[in-house]
Structure formats: C-alpha cells, structure tokens
Design an enzyme around this catalytic site. Structure first.
Site, PDB file in Angstrom:
ATOM      1  N   ASP A 105      -1.967   6.951  -3.428  1.00  9.66           N
ATOM      2  CA  ASP A 105      -1.022   6.361  -2.985  1.00  9.66           C
ATOM      3  C   ASP A 105      -0.345   5.185  -3.834  1.00  9.66           C
ATOM      4  OD1 ASP A 105      -2.836   4.551  -2.590  1.00  9.66           O
ATOM      5  OD2 ASP A 105      -2.163   3.685  -0.736  1.00  9.66           O
ATOM      6  N   LYS A 126     -11.356   0.516  -0.667  1.00  6.26           N
ATOM      7  CA  LYS A 126     -11.351   1.995  -0.867  1.00  6.26           C
ATOM      8  C   LYS A 126     -10.738   2.379  -2.277  1.00  6.26           C
ATOM      9  CE  LYS A 126      -7.489   2.268   2.379  1.00  6.26           C
ATOM     10  NZ  LYS A 126      -7.659   0.816   3.244  1.00  6.26           N
ATOM     11  N   ASP A 173      -5.475   3.001  -3.324  1.00  8.57           N
ATOM     12  CA  ASP A 173      -6.775   2.744  -2.708  1.00  8.57           C
ATOM     13  C   ASP A 173      -6.833   4.080  -1.866  1.00  8.57           C
ATOM     14  OD1 ASP A 173      -4.814   2.158  -0.838  1.00  8.57           O
ATOM     15  OD2 ASP A 173      -5.670   0.414  -0.121  1.00  8.57           O
ATOM     16  N   ARG A 174      -5.954   4.982  -1.587  1.00  2.00           N
ATOM     17  CA  ARG A 174      -5.890   6.018  -1.068  1.00  2.00           C
ATOM     18  C   ARG A 174      -6.040   7.428  -1.811  1.00  2.00           C
ATOM     19  NH1 ARG A 174      -3.154   5.021   4.734  1.00  2.00           N
ATOM     20  NH2 ARG A 174      -3.447   2.935   5.066  1.00  2.00           N
ATOM     21  N   SER A 226       0.782  -0.956   0.073  1.00  3.09           N
ATOM     22  CA  SER A 226      -0.009  -0.087   0.109  1.00  3.09           C
ATOM     23  C   SER A 226       0.836   1.245   0.118  1.00  3.09           C
ATOM     24  CB  SER A 226      -1.013   0.400   1.119  1.00  3.09           C
ATOM     25  OG  SER A 226      -1.791   1.178   1.221  1.00  3.09           O
ATOM     26  N   HIS A 227       0.660   2.083   0.955  1.00  2.00           N
ATOM     27  CA  HIS A 227       1.477   3.426   1.137  1.00  2.00           C
ATOM     28  C   HIS A 227       2.802   3.301   1.892  1.00  2.00           C
ATOM     29  CE1 HIS A 227      -0.695   2.174   4.952  1.00  2.00           C
ATOM     30  NE2 HIS A 227       0.270   3.098   5.632  1.00  2.00           N
ATOM     31  N   ASP A 259      -0.839   1.693  -3.865  1.00  4.15           N
ATOM     32  CA  ASP A 259      -1.488   0.922  -4.644  1.00  4.15           C
ATOM     33  C   ASP A 259      -2.833   1.347  -5.085  1.00  4.15           C
ATOM     34  OD1 ASP A 259      -2.576   1.297  -1.957  1.00  4.15           O
ATOM     35  OD2 ASP A 259      -3.400  -0.777  -2.171  1.00  4.15           O
ATOM     36  N   THR A 267     -11.296  -0.185  12.012  1.00  7.77           N
ATOM     37  CA  THR A 267     -10.391   0.106  10.883  1.00  7.77           C
ATOM     38  C   THR A 267     -10.286  -1.207  10.035  1.00  7.77           C
ATOM     39  OG1 THR A 267      -9.572   1.863  12.107  1.00  7.77           O
ATOM     40  CG2 THR A 267      -7.928   0.855  10.131  1.00  7.77           C
TER      41      THR A 267
END
Length: 560
Positions: A279, A379, A283-284, A114-115, A281, A347
């Site tokens: 981000d 997301k 999703d943000r 991810s991030h 991947d 979360t």
C-alpha cells in the site's frame, strides 16, 4: 538566527486515531493547522522535544515535502538535537520503525495517510511513533490531543529551505540533519531475517515461477526494486507501478481486490504464479497468484505454520501469535497446534507492540491486509511478501512439480479446516447513519430476546441461531490498560460470527466495516470462493442489522 513566536488559536479536531491524524490536504494547508499539530507532538515529548533525535519520513504523498520544512523550523526552535530524514521524505512505515529502533532515536514523525488516496484534493496524515518504533500509545496521543485544544502559540527558527533530495550530513540552523538512503537499512534487516540464498536459488532455477510486484505508486516501489531486481537479480518486468507519486497515479493505494485491479488483471491474464502488492506507506500487503487469492487472515496463519522455514524464527523461536479481534480465527488453531501463547487484541498495531516489547509475541496480523513480526513495531507489507517467497522456496525443495500458492492454501485447510472470511467496507457514509446503526446494535444487544433468535437466509434453507453478543473489551496483559467499545460481535451456534466496527482511519464522513466469518471442516467446500461460502451468513447479517436502511447503501464500497 532568531526564534519567532507565532500567535495561533487551538483546533478541536486534531484527535489522533489509531494511526495518527488524517484529514484532507486542504485542512492541513489551513493557517497554523500543520504547525499546531507538529508543535503539540513535540510538546508531548519529554522536555518538549529538546535534545531529542527524531526520524522523519513518509509515503511521499502531496504536502509531505512542505511539512518536512515545517518540522525543521519548529524542531529547531524547541531545541531538537538531530533529525534523521529519508531521502526526499521517503521512508516506508516499517522502514521508519526499523530506523528508530536501529539508531535508538527518541521517536519519529511519519507523514502518511497509509492506504488513503493522495493528491491536492485527497488526504494527508501525520503520525508520531515512540522510541520503540511503534505507533504512539493512547496515553501519548491523548496528551497530544489535549495540547492541541489549548495551544495558543508556536515557535519557529527559519534557516531557509533544506534540500532533502541529497544524501548526506547537513545543518538546519543549530540542528544536525542526516539525509539517509531510504532503502539500505531496510534491505539489510530483510536479509538478516529470511533465507535469501534459498529464495534466490529457487527463483533463478524455476523459470515457471513467474513473479509480479505492484507498488501501487506508493512508497514501496524502491524497496521492491532493491529486493526483486538488485538482490534477487530478477528482470525489471517483475515490477509494476513502482515509481512513488505524490497522488499515487490517481489511484487508491490499498492492496485489495478492488483497488489493486492492475495486479489482479495482469496476474490472471498472464497466469502469473506469484503476485503481490503493497500500500501507500508500505505496511499492508496482498498475496495473489493465478486463481489463488490469499486472505490476510489465512496469510498470517500460513506464515506462522511455516515459521520454522524462516531463519529468524528457526533461530529465535516463536514467542507467541496474535490477531486483531475482527481477523478470522485461522491463526488461533495454528497457535494451539504449536503450543504457542495466543492473543486477541483490538485493531491497532500499538496493542501488538506492547506484547512484543514484553517478549511475548512474534507473529501477528490484522485482516486489513496487515501482517508482521517483532523485527519492527509496525505491520510490514514487504516483510509478508518476502515471507511467502521464503515459504514457497522451502515448499518446493526436492519437488518435481511446482508447489504454488493454491497448493499451500489447500494443504493448510486440510490440516486446520477453512475459515471463510470477508470484509465489507462502507466508506464515507453519513456519520448520522453510521451512529444510528451502532445505536441499533446496542439496542439489539441489550434485548433479552435477541440471544437464541433464529434467522433463515432468503436464498437458501440455511438457518443461523444467535448464541452470543458482546462489544469487545480488551485488558492489556502488559500495562493493564482497558480498551472498550472495540467492535460489536454477533456469534452463532455453528461457530460463525459477524463483527461491526466504525473505522477511525478515514478523513471524511464515516466508514463502517462488517466482518463475516464461517468455519468449515468439509473438504468439499475448501475450493469454494469466500462469496459462495459466506452468502447465507451475509444475508442474515444484513437482515439483522438493517444496515442498508441506516447507511443508505445497497452495496459496500469495497469487498475483501
């Protein structure tokens, strides 16, 4: 081609978190480490993965391409029927969710952290998504973890190295492999959700509405190009850092005010009206216009309030709204005003997915820059960005003066009040200190003297009285599962609250997150910065918890 069985030893540290297994690249490169986890994922599937169709993709970070070949070898040995693979291993997380759902596959293996930073000395991750397109629920990740602790061998079928840079249909031994355009299906679903003719008309006829999209050298660069340049016919200059790189250009691909500094600097220097970043991947997201930063908590609330301007919701309606527990309560008021069902969940996007699958949730968000809807089960950063474009295009219809992000926010505050919100991240702190902080919170919460105690901020006369304390527990209304210890919450008599969580998304040390929220109906305060609005409450929170003492940090790593 023959199947080879490899003797291995179990690993005890392969417990997947809310978004898969994340470790340093060098850990995944260790003997049998990646292979063991891939085998455990397949073993946890029905029939051990035999006869299944699986999607493979990710954010293109270092070690992804090698891992795709490992998945081919192990998948071929266990009898996987087909792999659908993003070209060159690229698929954003929401795009992969869309592919799983659109082609009705048995799930997907996503290669992403991810991030988190990428590169040979940084992070890698493997995440399993189930057939609904969402992250594997706890009963599945627990099963994977139990297998990793007992695995003694894995099997491979070596059919060489398959070139995943070329689109087309191929064979890997007995397995069908479809290498697909990473972007095409995703753009198609975006065009079905939003009013692209309205957006296109607005951006083409409003030269003062300047745009900058920053991909942070993550996976969404090609998606941004397809939407902004190819579809909306905007010039290349609206794109920044949009070439995916294995190390994200040496940066931290997290779209916040700290790590998306290139975007923030460019927006302020050139007074760009609409800036956005995604981000690693995809999703943000972060929405940031000149002089106007949109917190993720405000973003999901605004999108929900303007849902009727978005064709997908105008046609199908809004079935419910939700937020993660630490996220500010801004969306609560929107849901109440519209008469929608509302949920507060732990979360982790899988909790939203259960509600979506049951038809009870349409729009949701996490304060960690994650926003989305039930079009997929992840997301979706680019979705949120296009949603804001759709809203701005709708808000500017028939207007003689440009309506900007700031005007949208101020209008929202006047309607609902403002939830001042900030998050302090203390990254890679010693685990001992983080655990000691949580233990101290447990001790405070158990004390009969804590409730009703008063604290005064040193920089002002503001006094806060503790009204309630609890460790958040969630009972899923769909499957009845119970999730405990989801965050320590301190609420105050004025409605303010502070939340503390140990995050499971890091690969090294511990990350402690402190969330601070204060609600105001005073219009004279609406233009204040979050830092100013929250300063007294932050001082009190640090005093109560003795956070600096336990973590050994005077300042957080990131403030958002």
């Amino acid at each position: 081609m023959s199947i080879t069985e490899h003797q291995t030893t179990p690993f005890t540290d392969q417990k997947p978190g809310t978004s898969g297994l994340r470790k340093r690249v060098k850990v995944f490169q260790g003997e049998h480490y990646t292979e063991n986890f891939v085998q455990a994922i397949l073993d946890a599937m029905p029939n051990g993965g035999k006869g299944s169709t699986l999607v493979i993709g990710g954010d293109g970070r270092y070690w992804a391409r090698e891992t795709v070949q490992i998945i081919f070898k192990i998948g071929a040995a266990v009898g996987v029927k087909k792999f659908i693979v993003g070209q060159d291993s690229i698929l954003s997380t929401p795009a992969a969710s869309n592919i799983i759902r659109k082609y009705k596959t048995d799930g997907g293996i996503l290669l992403t952290a991810s991030h988190n930073p990428g590169g040979p000395n940084a992070d890698f991750g493997i995440k399993f998504n189930t057939s609904n397109g969402g992250p594997a629920p706890e009963n599945v990740t627990n099963k994977i973890f139990e297998i990793t602790k007992t695995l003694k061998s894995y099997k491979t079928l070596d059919a060489g190295t398959l070139d995943i840079t070329k689109i087309g249909s191929f064979k890997y031994g007995p397995v069908d492999v479809e290498i697909i355009d990473s972007v095409k299906d995703y753009v198609e679903i975006m065009e079905s959700l939003f009013d692209f003719p309205l957006i296109s008309k607005f951006v083409s006829s409003t030269p003062e509405f300047t745009i900058l999209f920053d991909g942070l050298h993550g996976v969404t660069g090609p998606y941004g190009r397809a939407i902004f340049v190819d579809t909306l016919k905007l010039p290349e200059s609206v794109l920044q850092n949009c070439i995916p790189l294995q190390d994200f250009g040496g940066g931290h691909p997290d779209p916040n005010l700290t790590y998306a500094h290139d975007l923030v600097a460019a927006v302020e220097k050139n007074q760009i009206v609409f800036g956005a970043a995604s981000d690693g991947d995809g999703d943000r997201n972060m929405i940031y216009g000149a002089g106007a930063f949109v917190t993720p908590s405000d973003s999901v609330a605004v999108i929900a309030d303007w849902a009727d301007s978005i064709p997908y919701f105008k046609k199908g309606g809004v079935h419910g709204v939700a937020r993660s527990m630490p996220t500010s309560k801004a969306i609560d008021a929107v849901g109440k005003a519209h008469g929608w069902e509302f949920f507060e969940v732990p979360t982790g996007w899988k909790f939203f997915g259960n509600l979506m699958d049951a038809g009870r949730l349409s729009i949701c968000g996490e304060e960690s820059f994650g926003t989305g809807s039930d079009h997929v089960r992840e997301k979706d950063g680019v979705w949120a960005i296009v949603a804001w474009l759709n809203i701005l295009a709708a808000a500017n219809q028939g207007q003689s003066k440009l309506v900007t992000i700031k005007e949208i926010l101020q209008g929202h505050y006047k309607k609902y009040g403002r939830n001042f919100f900030s998050r302090y991240d203390y990254e890679e702190v010693p685990s001992e200190g983080a655990n000691a902080l949580i233990a101290n919170l447990d001790k405070l919460f158990a004390s009969s003297d804590f409730k009703g105690s008063k604290y005064t901020a040193s920089s002002s006369s503001a006094t806060f009285e503790v009204s309630d304390v609890y460790n958040f527990t969630y009972t899923d209304p769909i499957d009845g599962s119970v999730s405990k210890n989801q965050g320590h919450v301190i609420t105050f008599s004025d409605g303010s609250r502070v939340v503390f969580r140990l995050s499971g998304t890091g690969s090294h040390g511990a990350t402690v997150r402190m969330y601070i929220e204060k609600y105001s109906k005073n219009e004279s305060e609406y233009g204040n910065s979050a830092a100013d609005g929250l300063k007294p409450l932050i001082e009190v929170a640090l005093e109560i918890t003795q956070l600096k003492k336990y973590l050994g940090r005077d300042e957080p790593t990131v403030i958002t």
